[in-house]
Motif scaffolding. Structure first.
Motif, PDB file in Angstrom:
ATOM      1  N   LYS A  61       3.074  -7.681 -17.608  1.00 39.34           N
ATOM      2  CA  LYS A  61       1.669  -7.972 -17.314  1.00 39.34           C
ATOM      3  C   LYS A  61       1.410  -8.187 -15.819  1.00 39.34           C
ATOM      4  O   LYS A  61       0.450  -8.894 -15.448  1.00 39.34           O
ATOM      5  CB  LYS A  61       1.180  -9.186 -18.123  1.00 39.34           C
ATOM      6  N   SER A  62       2.260  -7.601 -14.984  1.00 40.16           N
ATOM      7  CA  SER A  62       1.958  -7.564 -13.550  1.00 40.16           C
ATOM      8  C   SER A  62       0.703  -6.715 -13.339  1.00 40.16           C
ATOM      9  O   SER A  62       0.393  -5.823 -14.141  1.00 40.16           O
ATOM     10  CB  SER A  62       3.122  -6.940 -12.775  1.00 40.16           C
ATOM     11  N   THR A  63      -0.015  -6.986 -12.252  1.00 44.10           N
ATOM     12  CA  THR A  63      -1.248  -6.247 -11.978  1.00 44.10           C
ATOM     13  C   THR A  63      -0.959  -5.023 -11.118  1.00 44.10           C
ATOM     14  O   THR A  63      -0.409  -5.141 -10.019  1.00 44.10           O
ATOM     15  CB  THR A  63      -2.273  -7.141 -11.266  1.00 44.10           C
ATOM     16  N   ILE A  64      -1.316  -3.855 -11.632  1.00 38.18           N
ATOM     17  CA  ILE A  64      -1.176  -2.598 -10.899  1.00 38.18           C
ATOM     18  C   ILE A  64      -2.571  -2.103 -10.550  1.00 38.18           C
ATOM     19  O   ILE A  64      -3.422  -1.926 -11.433  1.00 38.18           O
ATOM     20  CB  ILE A  64      -0.423  -1.542 -11.732  1.00 38.18           C
ATOM     21  N   VAL A  65      -2.813  -1.891  -9.276  1.00 39.39           N
ATOM     22  CA  VAL A  65      -4.103  -1.383  -8.813  1.00 39.39           C
ATOM     23  C   VAL A  65      -3.984   0.128  -8.631  1.00 39.39           C
ATOM     24  O   VAL A  65      -3.161   0.611  -7.851  1.00 39.39           O
ATOM     25  CB  VAL A  65      -4.527  -2.061  -7.505  1.00 39.39           C
ATOM     26  N   LEU A 107       1.570  -4.127  -7.528  1.00 41.70           N
ATOM     27  CA  LEU A 107       1.921  -2.756  -7.111  1.00 41.70           C
ATOM     28  C   LEU A 107       0.648  -1.942  -6.951  1.00 41.70           C
ATOM     29  O   LEU A 107      -0.299  -2.101  -7.729  1.00 41.70           O
ATOM     30  CB  LEU A 107       2.853  -2.112  -8.145  1.00 41.70           C
ATOM     31  N   PHE A 108       0.634  -1.064  -5.954  1.00 40.63           N
ATOM     32  CA  PHE A 108      -0.470  -0.129  -5.748  1.00 40.63           C
ATOM     33  C   PHE A 108      -0.029   1.268  -6.185  1.00 40.63           C
ATOM     34  O   PHE A 108       1.096   1.697  -5.883  1.00 40.63           O
ATOM     35  CB  PHE A 108      -0.867  -0.063  -4.272  1.00 40.63           C
ATOM     36  N   LEU A 109      -0.923   1.979  -6.858  1.00 36.12           N
ATOM     37  CA  LEU A 109      -0.678   3.366  -7.259  1.00 36.12           C
ATOM     38  C   LEU A 109      -1.856   4.194  -6.774  1.00 36.12           C
ATOM     39  O   LEU A 109      -2.967   4.085  -7.301  1.00 36.12           O
ATOM     40  CB  LEU A 109      -0.535   3.457  -8.785  1.00 36.12           C
ATOM     41  N   PHE A 110      -1.637   5.009  -5.731  1.00 40.57           N
ATOM     42  CA  PHE A 110      -2.706   5.772  -5.100  1.00 40.57           C
ATOM     43  C   PHE A 110      -2.531   7.265  -5.354  1.00 40.57           C
ATOM     44  O   PHE A 110      -1.405   7.786  -5.305  1.00 40.57           O
ATOM     45  CB  PHE A 110      -2.706   5.579  -3.575  1.00 40.57           C
ATOM     46  N   HIS A 134       4.572  -6.043   2.117  1.00 41.05           N
ATOM     47  CA  HIS A 134       5.780  -5.755   1.350  1.00 41.05           C
ATOM     48  C   HIS A 134       5.491  -5.392  -0.109  1.00 41.05           C
ATOM     49  O   HIS A 134       6.424  -5.199  -0.887  1.00 41.05           O
ATOM     50  CB  HIS A 134       6.722  -6.957   1.395  1.00 41.05           C
ATOM     51  N   THR A 135       4.220  -5.297  -0.486  1.00 38.46           N
ATOM     52  CA  THR A 135       3.868  -4.937  -1.858  1.00 38.46           C
ATOM     53  C   THR A 135       4.179  -3.461  -2.104  1.00 38.46           C
ATOM     54  O   THR A 135       3.831  -2.619  -1.282  1.00 38.46           O
ATOM     55  CB  THR A 135       2.372  -5.188  -2.113  1.00 38.46           C
ATOM     56  N   PRO A 136       4.845  -3.124  -3.224  1.00 40.86           N
ATOM     57  CA  PRO A 136       5.193  -1.719  -3.488  1.00 40.86           C
ATOM     58  C   PRO A 136       3.964  -0.815  -3.557  1.00 40.86           C
ATOM     59  O   PRO A 136       2.948  -1.180  -4.145  1.00 40.86           O
ATOM     60  CB  PRO A 136       5.903  -1.776  -4.844  1.00 40.86           C
ATOM     61  N   ILE A 137       4.076   0.360  -2.935  1.00 39.22           N
ATOM     62  CA  ILE A 137       3.031   1.381  -2.989  1.00 39.22           C
ATOM     63  C   ILE A 137       3.668   2.688  -3.450  1.00 39.22           C
ATOM     64  O   ILE A 137       4.646   3.151  -2.864  1.00 39.22           O
ATOM     65  CB  ILE A 137       2.362   1.600  -1.618  1.00 39.22           C
TER      66      ILE A 137
END
Length: 354
Positions: A61-65, A107-110, A134-137
């Protein structure tokens, strides 16, 4: 296990067709080594599985944008990821940036090809923000743009996935980044926490004070240095295990005395602790020092080698009207006041305005 092997060795050697003694010894040694090795491998596998399960629980349930302008692709992503994570979708980079302050992002997903600011520009912008450096992208890219990988790395991406991709690939690649980042955070936190008392250590204190000095965020700062009275005598009489337990009770008492989330205690060394009170004037500093002494007194931790008969603390503190450029001078002044409190008989505080 070793006894069983020895008995077996004697049994074989006692058989009518006796084998050479050196062969039997060699066979026994090999058996012991392989048995121990098997048990160690089994234990390591159990530890590995437990660590992996812990990481799964941490990232669940981590937040992925997600920033994806295609509604079809966005719906597929949400369908794949929603069972495991909280998915927040935006159609443009600008819309996401407008709401970024409201989000806690794991985490960011672009998508690379976005209207307006594209994925690379968005990645560079995110990397320029202190909270997300340092947040994963992870970048999503069409097959035609797969040869742009050097641009993705240079922009600060952790990984990229070429379209079309399978649901399994998307899940696995994002899970890898989330778990790796969680592992880094766990080790980072462990390096800043005192293992016994579970309060911050001196390394963390130095980092925070350097940040306060550099940013000038707090117009008034108070610091306290706490030294448990006659603690060496306590260890000598009751033993180090009892001493460790007393330190834990002491730090819990101090944490109870601190009324705000911005206040914190760190272990200075041995039985000495430091307390930092941002945005705290002299009266507030006195209030906190008195509360620490009162709560510790209420604990009534027996100490037969103390004049009071129970564990007490001496406190030296200092308050400044603005954050000093060199935070070490603040603690030098507090240490001087702590020495004065001990010279005057202990179980008291000496607090001054600098």
């Amino acid at each position: 296990m070793v006894l069983a092997i020895v008995l077996r060795f004697r049994f074989i050697h006692s058989l009518e067709y006796k084998l050479p003694l050196e062969y039997l010894l060699l066979w026994s040694i090999v058996t012991i080594v392989f048995t121990l090795g098997y048990k160690m491998d089994s234990s390591l596998n159990l530890l590995r599985k437990k660590a992996e399960k812990d990481l799964d629980n941490t990232t669940y349930k981590s937040t992925i944008v997600v920033v994806e302008d295609s509604d079809i692709d966005a719906n597929i992503i949400k369908e794949v990821l929603s069972p495991l994570y909280v998915v927040k979708h935006f159609s443009t980079a600008e819309a996401m940036l407008e709401h970024l302050s409201e989000l806690t992002v794991s985490l960011f997903l672009f998508d690379y090809k976005l209207p307006g600011l594209d994925g690379i520009g968005l990645c560079q912008h995110i990397r320029g923000l202190t909270d997300y450096e340092h947040t994963p992208i992870v970048m999503l890219t069409g097959e035609a743009y797969a040869n742009f990988e050097h641009k993705f790395w240079d922009a600060g991406c952790n990984d990229f996935i070429a379209k079309p991709y399978s649901a399994t690939t998307l899940q696995k690649r994002l899970a890898k980044e989330l778990k790796y980042n969680a592992l880094l955070e766990k080790h980072k936190e462990a390096s800043m926490i005192d293992s016994l008392t579970q309060v911050f250590n001196r390394r963390y204190l130095e980092v925070v004070m350097q940040q306060l000095s550099a940013r000038h965020e707090s117009p008034e700062v108070s610091v306290l240095l706490l030294d448990i009275d006659y603690f060496k005598k306590y260890n000598d009489r009751y033993g180090h295990l009892a001493g460790d337990a007393a330190l834990v009770v002491f730090t819990d008492a101090v944490k109870e005395a601190l009324g705000r989330k911005t206040d914190f205690i760190s272990r200075w060394g041995g039985e000495e602790f430091a307390v930092v009170l941002p945005h705290t004037n002299y009266d507030g500093c006195v209030l906190v020092a008195n509360r620490i002494m009162q709560i510790l007194c209420e604990e009534r931790i027996q100490h037969e080698d103390s004049p009071t008969g129970y564990l007490t603390v001496s406190i030296g503190g200092v308050m400044v009207n603005e954050t000093p450029k060199d935070w070490k001078t603040l603690f030098l002044a507090a240490d001087k006041n702590l020495y004065e409190a001990k010279e005057q008989g202990r179980n008291q505080h000496v607090l001054k305005v600098q």
